[in-house]
Scaffold this active site. Structure first.
Site, PDB file in Angstrom:
ATOM      1  N   ILE A   1       0.905   2.055  -3.484  1.00 25.22           N
ATOM      2  CA  ILE A   1      -0.362   2.528  -4.420  1.00 25.22           C
ATOM      3  C   ILE A   1      -0.378   3.637  -3.638  1.00 25.22           C
ATOM      4  O   ILE A   1      -0.718   4.291  -2.547  1.00 25.22           O
ATOM      5  CB  ILE A   1      -0.633   0.967  -4.259  1.00 25.22           C
ATOM      6  CG1 ILE A   1      -0.194  -0.113  -4.504  1.00 25.22           C
ATOM      7  CG2 ILE A   1      -2.034   1.388  -5.456  1.00 25.22           C
ATOM      8  CD1 ILE A   1      -1.496  -1.267  -3.741  1.00 25.22           C
TER       9      ILE A   1
ATOM     10  N   GLU B   1      -6.970   1.133   1.214  1.00 31.07           N
ATOM     11  CA  GLU B   1      -6.307   2.408   1.637  1.00 31.07           C
ATOM     12  C   GLU B   1      -6.555   2.978   0.359  1.00 31.07           C
ATOM     13  O   GLU B   1      -5.868   2.918  -0.487  1.00 31.07           O
ATOM     14  CB  GLU B   1      -4.922   2.124   1.876  1.00 31.07           C
ATOM     15  CG  GLU B   1      -4.016   2.789   2.420  1.00 31.07           C
ATOM     16  CD  GLU B   1      -2.853   2.553   2.881  1.00 31.07           C
ATOM     17  OE1 GLU B   1      -2.197   2.365   3.606  1.00 31.07           O
ATOM     18  OE2 GLU B   1      -2.417   3.650   2.833  1.00 31.07           O
TER      19      GLU B   1
ATOM     20  N   CYS C   1     -13.925   5.163 -23.701  1.00 31.72           N
ATOM     21  CA  CYS C   1     -13.774   5.771 -24.439  1.00 31.72           C
ATOM     22  C   CYS C   1     -13.135   5.962 -25.214  1.00 31.72           C
ATOM     23  O   CYS C   1     -12.532   6.849 -25.085  1.00 31.72           O
ATOM     24  CB  CYS C   1     -15.630   5.961 -24.314  1.00 31.72           C
ATOM     25  SG  CYS C   1     -16.603   5.067 -23.966  1.00 31.72           S
TER      26      CYS C   1
ATOM     27  N   ASP D   1      -5.919   7.237  -0.839  1.00 33.55           N
ATOM     28  CA  ASP D   1      -5.383   8.309  -0.436  1.00 33.55           C
ATOM     29  C   ASP D   1      -6.060   9.288  -1.182  1.00 33.55           C
ATOM     30  O   ASP D   1      -5.729   9.941  -0.469  1.00 33.55           O
ATOM     31  CB  ASP D   1      -3.963   7.966  -1.520  1.00 33.55           C
ATOM     32  CG  ASP D   1      -2.879   6.165  -1.009  1.00 33.55           C
ATOM     33  OD1 ASP D   1      -2.405   5.885  -2.069  1.00 33.55           O
ATOM     34  OD2 ASP D   1      -2.890   6.760   0.315  1.00 33.55           O
TER      35      ASP D   1
ATOM     36  N   SER E   1     -19.247  -1.831 -22.036  1.00 31.69           N
ATOM     37  CA  SER E   1     -19.702  -2.336 -19.916  1.00 31.69           C
ATOM     38  C   SER E   1     -20.039  -3.738 -20.102  1.00 31.69           C
ATOM     39  O   SER E   1     -20.335  -4.166 -21.839  1.00 31.69           O
ATOM     40  CB  SER E   1     -20.670  -1.109 -18.917  1.00 31.69           C
ATOM     41  OG  SER E   1     -22.029  -1.612 -19.822  1.00 31.69           O
TER      42      SER E   1
ATOM     43  N   ASP F   1       0.980  -1.194   0.241  1.00 22.52           N
ATOM     44  CA  ASP F   1       0.278  -0.068   0.205  1.00 22.52           C
ATOM     45  C   ASP F   1       1.174   0.990  -0.482  1.00 22.52           C
ATOM     46  O   ASP F   1       0.609   2.008  -0.470  1.00 22.52           O
ATOM     47  CB  ASP F   1      -0.770   0.131   0.875  1.00 22.52           C
ATOM     48  CG  ASP F   1      -2.348  -0.924   0.727  1.00 22.52           C
ATOM     49  OD1 ASP F   1      -2.564  -1.165   1.714  1.00 22.52           O
ATOM     50  OD2 ASP F   1      -2.496  -0.215  -0.451  1.00 22.52           O
TER      51      ASP F   1
ATOM     52  N   HIS G   1     -14.868   7.907 -17.913  1.00 23.92           N
ATOM     53  CA  HIS G   1     -15.472   8.470 -19.252  1.00 23.92           C
ATOM     54  C   HIS G   1     -14.266   9.244 -20.065  1.00 23.92           C
ATOM     55  O   HIS G   1     -13.591  10.487 -19.271  1.00 23.92           O
ATOM     56  CB  HIS G   1     -16.763   9.598 -19.200  1.00 23.92           C
ATOM     57  CG  HIS G   1     -18.492   8.580 -18.950  1.00 23.92           C
ATOM     58  ND1 HIS G   1     -18.505   7.648 -18.825  1.00 23.92           N
ATOM     59  CD2 HIS G   1     -18.702   8.330 -17.156  1.00 23.92           C
ATOM     60  CE1 HIS G   1     -19.851   7.503 -18.396  1.00 23.92           C
ATOM     61  NE2 HIS G   1     -19.359   7.839 -17.101  1.00 23.92           N
TER      62      HIS G   1
END
Lengths: 560, 368
Positions: free
Chosen positions: B58, B94, B182, B96, B210, B55, B140
């Site tokens: 990341i 976690e 997209c 952030d 999707s 973590d 999107h």
């Protein structure tokens, strides 16, 4: 009446147009321009072409019995040698070795009469202290008993080396020939004790993409942490089995006695902060295999890579600083998996029972099954022998900080590093490469920042950024000058200031390039504001012009 | 000779890939109907954690409004498979940057490192020149931009410039950029820094679709590309040797409907020699410690500061902060009477007016 009114109208239109053009346009320009403080761009561009000169002061001292009387007459003598390298089109290096040749004083002769090289080294050190970055080579006669038979060079703990002169070199030669003969050997000594070309090019890796040729230097450069103003060191004791072992480790005194001297010696290079912790129920991520031939558990070299990750999640770190962290873990295997040995790639037991990961830290496995008496009662109180543990951690710390030098040439003997854990010449080596690295990084940072600010006209340059940039430029120029003069300590200090200032300027939060304004967006913003205002002005001006033209035509027609 | 060979072996381990640590940055959009974007990101986060990246390495940027959304029929969960097979939210996520902190500005600040000095370590990308970074964006998007939190946009030019600044400051060794939106391929068109590899779920002009709706939750749970990407990642374990060429084959047109694209011209190594775990996992390079230092000086005890009995044993007393007994035995609050809402009033007035218009005022006396 109508004429007067028209006249007034024309004057009004003209006045409005005048105000708009003379007052309005400059006002709009000034209020919408971004504040950009002045930057010393020319000096930055000068620094982009880096020309470094590294000056090393070398002193070669001839002991009694190495020079003939006629050779001795020509000494003392000073020589300067330059070695030029062109790393790439923007970076040029010059190594200047200023060598002073002299004969030994009486006190030095006494010191060289000691039985062993180590004692001679110690007494030589009491006589004089060489400044940072310099090297002293004592040339001792062939027959001297200071060094054993096969050894030709002894590198001491401070900044001195002892070089045994070859027998055939002395007789019937002029001083020049003797010096020319000694030259390659002294070069070798300097490469070990000061810097070699590959070290410096590795330090320049920020500016110059390292060539994929030398694999060993690649491994070395990947292992050591990059130059940073501070480091955090964390010592963790992992006890997966508190039910069986109650571990006691006197980490405070161990750090004070063994690690702190090294860190104090490294104080010019970086600041260090140390913490320690004990983690319970922390398991390794790998199941060790039982080896019946050894009646012990083993961890093979291939599985070591997967040991670190599960533990790392639990280690934690200091949230306040962004300095690189070095983790040193001491793992005491649980009672069911004791003893646990690490095997290398050849399936041999590793003597230190430890491994390290580049730019991360080290892990040592400490077996306590020897402490079990004939009738162990769990939980057992166990005192960990910190000397053994710190011996391993200190070696790993040296590797991770980049202290370890490359393999020594044949015939060389290097003294052990002493109580501080770091020889003076090792510190010099580190300082040379750190200074060059800092200068290289600071110059690339500042040149790319200048380029960035130049390309993006919309970024605001505050005064504090301009000030940081100016101070970076000054510090860089000073650092380069000190390197030329051979003052390594000052050069490192200025290079550290340069790096701090350049990082502060580059990573200033106000320099965010979010201001990407394509031209059509600019038009879309300004047209609704200015067009409705400009249309009546323009039309009235055009009307005036056409009227004036018409009047002139009428006047001409009347005249005709 | 022996020493030579050993160093070559050591270097041989390093020479596979030039990195020593791994980072991942993931980002997504908000609102309940964008459930699938959050599920995408969390699934990638889980895979990356499973393969070893801790973590601390990341940076997860999530709107984090799905699990406890009023509309979530199963609170505190985010599912990625229909029939609620896999809860990717769990209890050790976690995050952030959450909520309003997920902005284009913060994302670019994280990438370029231009954060205010008070930012804690967990919110920074502390990568160096030997870090491999994985960046995963979903949401999107359109031709040349990506929507952040459904209210802001980041353009491909800004992203390319941010990567260039990272390169200038040597903040990465190699970077893998995955985008599932997209027209995703438009986002990597403008890259110009070296050592970048990019994957997108669809080409310019195509939409990323999707995968599957869940009838109980009421929204789509995952996007197709990420769904097949995760199926692919399920087979990867920390020691596997699958390379990038297999990753490029994930989700062909038959499964994805859109055509995934990738870009490797800026990457120096051949993609066939790049392991998946170079980016998705965190396999550390390891060296055996061959040398130790012989420490013989005895350990001097550090003088303990004199321990005052009073200092050590402070009595702690706590104020009664939660008078539970009072709360439990409280009488229910009197609900004040409020006149009916304006809307209801208006509606009734309208009905009455229409009635009287139609039938005449004389009927008023029948009402009152």
């Amino acid at each position: 009446m109508a004429a007067l009114q028209r006249r007034q109208g024309q004057h009004a239109a003209l006045a409005i147009a005048a105000v708009v053009i003379i007052v309005g346009v400059p006002l709009w320009w000034r209020t919408t321009e971004t504040y950009r403080a002045w930057l010393p761009v020319t000096q930055i561009n000068e620094l982009a072409k880096l020309q470094l000169q590294l000056s090393v002061d070398v002193e070669v001292v001839f002991a009694r019995g190495t020079l003939t009387p006629e050779q001795q007459k020509k000494v003392p003598l000073t020589q300067t040698q330059d070695e030029e390298h062109m790393v790439d089109e923007d970076t040029a290096l010059r190594y200047r070795y200023e060598t002073r040749y002299r004969t030994a004083t009486i006190m030095e002769e006494d010191a060289l009469n000691q039985p062993t090289a180590a004692e001679a080294d110690l007494s030589l050190h009491t006589l004089s202290e060489s400044p940072c970055g310099s090297v002293v080579v004592y040339v001792i006669p062939e027959a001297s008993s200071l060094l054993p038979e096969v050894v030709e060079v002894y590198i001491g703990q401070r900044r001195t080396a002892m070089l045994r002169i070859g027998a055939q070199m002395r007789v019937g030669r002029t001083l020049k020939q003797l010096l020319a003969h000694l030259e390659p050997r002294i070069q070798q000594v300097l490469q070990v004790m000061s810097f070699s070309h590959s070290d410096i090019t590795a330090a320049l890796s920020d500016r110059v993409r390292p060539s994929p040729g030398n694999k060993e230097s690649l491994a070395d450069s990947m292992r050591a942490f990059k130059s940073s103003p501070g480091y955090e060191i964390t010592f963790s004791l992992l006890n997966p089995d508190p039910k069986s072992h109650r571990l006691h480790w006197d980490i405070e005194s161990a750090v004070q006695n063994y690690i702190q001297p090294l860190l104090t010696k490294l104080a010019p290079v970086a600041n260090f902060s140390i913490d320690s912790q004990i983690l319970y129920y922390a398991m390794l991520g790998v199941n060790p295999r039982y080896d019946s031939s050894l009646s012990a558990y083993t961890l093979s070299a291939d599985s070591l890579a997967h040991v670190i990750n599960p533990v790392e999640a639990r280690l934690g770190s200091n949230a306040a600083s962004s300095n690189p962290v070095l983790n040193f873990l001491l793992y005491v295997p649980d009672a069911h998996h004791s003893p646990l040995y690490i095997h290398d790639h050849k399936k041999q037991k590793v003597h230190s029972n430890a491994f390290h990961s580049p730019r991360w830290g080290g892990i040592m496995v400490y077996n306590v099954n020897d402490f079990y008496g004939p009738d162990p009662v769990f939980p057992m109180d166990i005192n960990i022998s910190m000397a053994k543990v710190m011996g391993v951690f200190l070696a790993q710390l040296r590797l991770l900080l980049g202290v370890q030098s490359s393999a020594t040439p044949p015939g060389f003997v290097v003294a052990s590093c002493g109580s501080a854990g770091l020889a003076d010449w090792e510190l010099d080596r580190l300082m040379w490469s750190r200074t060059v690295e800092n200068v290289a990084t600071a110059t690339t940072t500042i040149t790319s920042l200048a380029q960035l600010l130049d390309q993006i006209g919309n970024i605001v340059i505050n005064d504090n950024i301009a000030q940081q940039v100016s101070s970076t430029v000054t510090s860089l120029q000073l650092a380069v000058a000190e390197l030329e003069a051979g003052n390594l300590g000052f050069a490192l200090q200025y290079s550290k200031e340069a790096i701090l200032a350049s990082e502060r300027a580059f990573f200033d939060p106000s320099l965010l390039h979010l201001l990407y304004f394509p031209d059509d967006q600019k038009f879309a913003i300004y047209i609704p504001l200015f067009l409705p205002m400009c249309v009546p002005i323009l039309l009235s001006l055009l009307k005036m012009l056409s009227e004036a033209r018409q009047r002139r035509k009428e006047k001409q027609a009347k005249r005709d | 000779r022996v020493t030579r060979k050993r160093s070559v072996d050591k270097a041989g381990q390093f020479f596979g890939s030039g990195h020593t640590n791994n980072w991942a940055v993931t980002c997504t959009s908000q609102f309940w109907f964008n459930y699938r974007h959050v599920a995408n990101t969390l699934s990638v986060y889980r895979s990356v954690k499973r393969l070893g990246i801790p973590d601390s390495h990341i940076v997860l940027m999530l709107a984090d409004d799905m699990a406890c959304n009023h509309r979530n029929p199963k609170p505190a969960t985010v599912f990625s498979h229909k029939n609620m097979e896999l809860n990717v939210y769990g209890d050790d996520v976690e995050v952030d940057y959450r909520g309003y902190e997920v902005t284009v500005e913060n994302f670019l600040r994280v990438l370029t490192g231009r954060l205010p000095p008070s930012t804690p370590r967990s919110k920074r990308l502390l990568s160096d020149d030997r870090s491999n970074i994985l960046i995963y964006l979903t949401g999107h998007g359109g031709n040349g931009f990506l929507k952040f939190q459904d209210s802001e946009e980041i353009s491909n030019v800004e992203l390319a410039d941010a990567f260039e600044q990272m390169w200038q400051k040597r903040r990465y060794n190699e970077l893998l950029f995955i985008i599932d939106t997209c027209q995703g391929a438009s986002m990597y068109e403008r890259f110009y820094s070296p050592n970048l590899m990019a994957l997108a779920s669809s080409q310019v002009g195509e939409d990323s679709l999707s995968h599957q709706p869940d009838l109980a939750i009421g929204v789509h749970l995952m996007d197709r590309y990420t769904f097949y990407l995760l199926e692919f990642l399920e087979d990867i374990h920390p020691a596997s040797t699958t390379n990038m060429n297999d990753l490029f084959k994930v989700c062909p047109k038959s499964q994805c409907v859109s055509t995934p694209g990738h870009r490797t011209d800026l990457f120096l190594r051949d993609p066939g020699s790049v392991l998946i775990t170079d980016f998705f996992g965190s396999v550390r390079k390891v060296e055996i410690t061959m040398e130790t230092i012989n420490l013989t000086s005895p350990v001097e005890q550090v003088e303990d500061k004199p321990v005052d009995g009073d200092l050590q044993r402070e009595t702690h007393s706590y104020v009664d902060q939660l008078p539970v007994s009072e709360i439990i035995h409280q009488k229910p609050k009197q609900k004040d009477w409020h006149p009916p809402d304006g809307f209801i009033l208006g509606l009734w007035t309208l009905i009455l007016l229409v009635f009287f218009k139609t039938y005449g005022v004389k009927h008023l006396k029948h009402i009152f």
